[in-house]
Motif scaffolding. Sequence first.
Motif, mmCIF file in Angstrom:
data_model
loop_
_atom_site.group_PDB
_atom_site.id
_atom_site.type_symbol
_atom_site.label_atom_id
_atom_site.label_comp_id
_atom_site.label_asym_id
_atom_site.label_seq_id
_atom_site.Cartn_x
_atom_site.Cartn_y
_atom_site.Cartn_z
ATOM 1 N N UNK A 319 -4.167 11.780 1.673
ATOM 2 C CA UNK A 319 -5.552 11.445 1.287
ATOM 3 C C UNK A 319 -6.515 12.595 1.589
ATOM 4 N N UNK A 320 -5.986 13.774 1.796
ATOM 5 C CA UNK A 320 -6.884 14.889 2.063
ATOM 6 C C UNK A 320 -7.822 15.088 0.857
ATOM 7 N N UNK A 321 -9.118 15.042 1.101
ATOM 8 C CA UNK A 321 -10.097 15.159 0.004
ATOM 9 C C UNK A 321 -10.617 13.810 -0.466
ATOM 10 N N UNK A 322 -10.147 12.712 0.140
ATOM 11 C CA UNK A 322 -10.496 11.364 -0.328
ATOM 12 C C UNK A 322 -12.007 11.097 -0.218
ATOM 13 N N UNK A 323 -12.669 11.829 0.694
ATOM 14 C CA UNK A 323 -14.113 11.605 0.878
ATOM 15 C C UNK A 323 -14.894 11.870 -0.394
ATOM 16 N N UNK A 324 -14.305 12.613 -1.340
ATOM 17 C CA UNK A 324 -14.992 12.876 -2.599
ATOM 18 C C UNK A 324 -14.654 11.852 -3.691
ATOM 19 N N UNK A 325 -13.676 10.977 -3.432
ATOM 20 C CA UNK A 325 -13.351 9.964 -4.442
ATOM 21 C C UNK A 325 -14.458 8.921 -4.482
ATOM 22 N N UNK A 326 -14.643 8.327 -5.645
ATOM 23 C CA UNK A 326 -15.614 7.232 -5.774
ATOM 24 C C UNK A 326 -14.958 5.888 -5.492
ATOM 25 N N UNK A 327 -13.646 5.815 -5.716
ATOM 26 C CA UNK A 327 -12.942 4.560 -5.437
ATOM 27 C C UNK A 327 -11.480 4.850 -5.164
ATOM 28 N N UNK A 328 -10.841 3.883 -4.520
ATOM 29 C CA UNK A 328 -9.425 4.024 -4.181
ATOM 30 C C UNK A 328 -8.809 2.636 -4.113
ATOM 31 N N UNK A 329 -7.555 2.538 -4.530
ATOM 32 C CA UNK A 329 -6.883 1.233 -4.386
ATOM 33 C C UNK A 329 -5.483 1.388 -3.809
ATOM 34 N N UNK A 330 -5.115 0.369 -3.044
ATOM 35 C CA UNK A 330 -3.799 0.303 -2.379
ATOM 36 C C UNK A 330 -3.336 -1.150 -2.451
ATOM 37 N N UNK A 331 -2.037 -1.366 -2.721
ATOM 38 C CA UNK A 331 -1.526 -2.735 -2.840
ATOM 39 C C UNK A 331 -0.736 -3.168 -1.595
ATOM 40 N N UNK A 332 -1.307 -3.943 -0.694
ATOM 41 C CA UNK A 332 -0.476 -4.479 0.393
ATOM 42 C C UNK A 332 0.664 -5.369 -0.123
ATOM 43 N N UNK A 333 0.503 -5.885 -1.358
ATOM 44 C CA UNK A 333 1.596 -6.743 -1.853
ATOM 45 C C UNK A 333 2.831 -5.914 -2.221
ATOM 46 N N UNK A 334 2.675 -4.618 -2.308
ATOM 47 C CA UNK A 334 3.870 -3.814 -2.573
ATOM 48 C C UNK A 334 4.643 -3.555 -1.274
#
Length: 516
Positions: A319-334
Amino acid sequence: MPHPSSHSGHDRGPTEPASNTPADLPHLAQQAAAFLADYLTSLERRPVLPEPHPGRLLERLPSLPPEVPEADPWAAIYEDLDRLIVPGLTHWQSPRFFGYFPCNHSVPAIVAELLSAGLNVNAMLWATSPAATELEQRTLDWFAHAFGLPESFTFAATNAGGCIQGTASEATLAALCAARHRARAAARARGRTTVHLTLYTSEQAHSSVTKAAMIAGLADGPEDRTHLRLIPTDPAGAILAEALGQSVRADLAGGLVPAFATLTVGTTGTEAVDSIAACVRALDDAARAFGHERFPGWVHVDAAFTGAALVCPEFRRFFSGIERADSVCINPHKWLLTNFDCDLFWTRDRAALTGALSITPEYLRTASDAADVVNYRDWQVPLGRRFRALKLWLVLRCFGLSGLREHIRGHVACAERFESLVRADPRFEITAPRTTSLVCFRLCGEDGRSERLLSELNAERHVLLSHTRLPSGPGGTPGRYTLRCAIGATLTRQRHIDETWAHITRAADRVLRHSA
Ligand SMILES: Cc1ncc(COP(=O)(O)O)c(C=O)c1O
């Protein structure tokens, strides 16, 4: 002990079925729990795949629905589950399920699903169940902390926060709607009424990105490139940041409006990781060449599967650089012990998201509208929403972050073992660098060998693997066929890896004997 329902027969209406009072629930839920416990235990010895008989269940089900309630249906229902339903299922919870990406469960999450079904609230507005909304806000903040996301994605920031979406596909669609809203508003502010928006992702991104463009009216079909650019990748499957920048430059030069870039942390094919930092740099450089301060579009990070690994600090580099993303998604169901469905979606620009998705007819107005509450209906496509935060709450309380880390690390160790078994057999080759727990491999030689190997394995039904094609080669030559062993099912342990490898090598013996 008398059957609980015998105490409460007088509560039943004249047309109600024979098991629909609260007092019926303990006995029936206990029966369902016992059934599930037996089922989950049985997975060790069951084939993973059903026998392939198209239409078999349809032939056995009556063509018309029951007109009247069955007198005492439960024994027959369980018999039918055993006889008709379970044999027709692919057992995603099997410890020998290695196809696609996994779909996790855990006992606390199953219990949470039951509790959620029983409470059965519709948390569409804060006012329609304040505790459901606030538990979701807090658990999303907890998970932001767990994954090492910056505070700028949490409710501690003024215009940010997270919510549960059903799936990563819905999260990407929501992000695209927000991006379009923001880009059009910015264009209007500059006096432009019509703009041609452009969207970017890699050739290896999940098809849900293209599908989101189709739903949003920005692609007429999967092949339409009027707005959508699919950027090439390196041989491992990670986007070429430079090519991304060039594509944005070309569009800016043509007077188009780059509005949305989706980067993937863990592609579906090979679990390749796009470098967020390098891509943001390339996007910014391209935009600066046309007088922008930085890339004006929306950057969405799809970390549907691999994001789960970020509960372990050793994977935070993805996630290096994530501070510049506007949104992010992750699936705990996976891969985080949370039953399907549960995608976590954070944005640093709530106003754009709710600007795109909020509409308030009179019948949804409440006294709380004036207060600073979160109405999650404004963050998603549907109005209604289930109480899914309960799953997250119970999973976190029962496993703690330490339990989640152990779960991830256990599977990564399984993947290391599987990879070393593949490497030790000269008939096989590893086809892509391993990121966390997906191992891509194939039989050396022509593609047909690996295709036959997969069909042999599927015919045996004892283990389930799936396949993909590697990124295309220079000049667009089609990518090679590869097998995928995606490790992450809740019940998978090292012994299943050894057992699976033994199956694979026996099947390979047969395939190679035939092709000799
Ligand atoms: C990287 C990636 N994004 C999105 C998806 C789609 O997931 P969902 O079923 O949650 O929409 C997948 C599915 O495997 C995926 O691997």
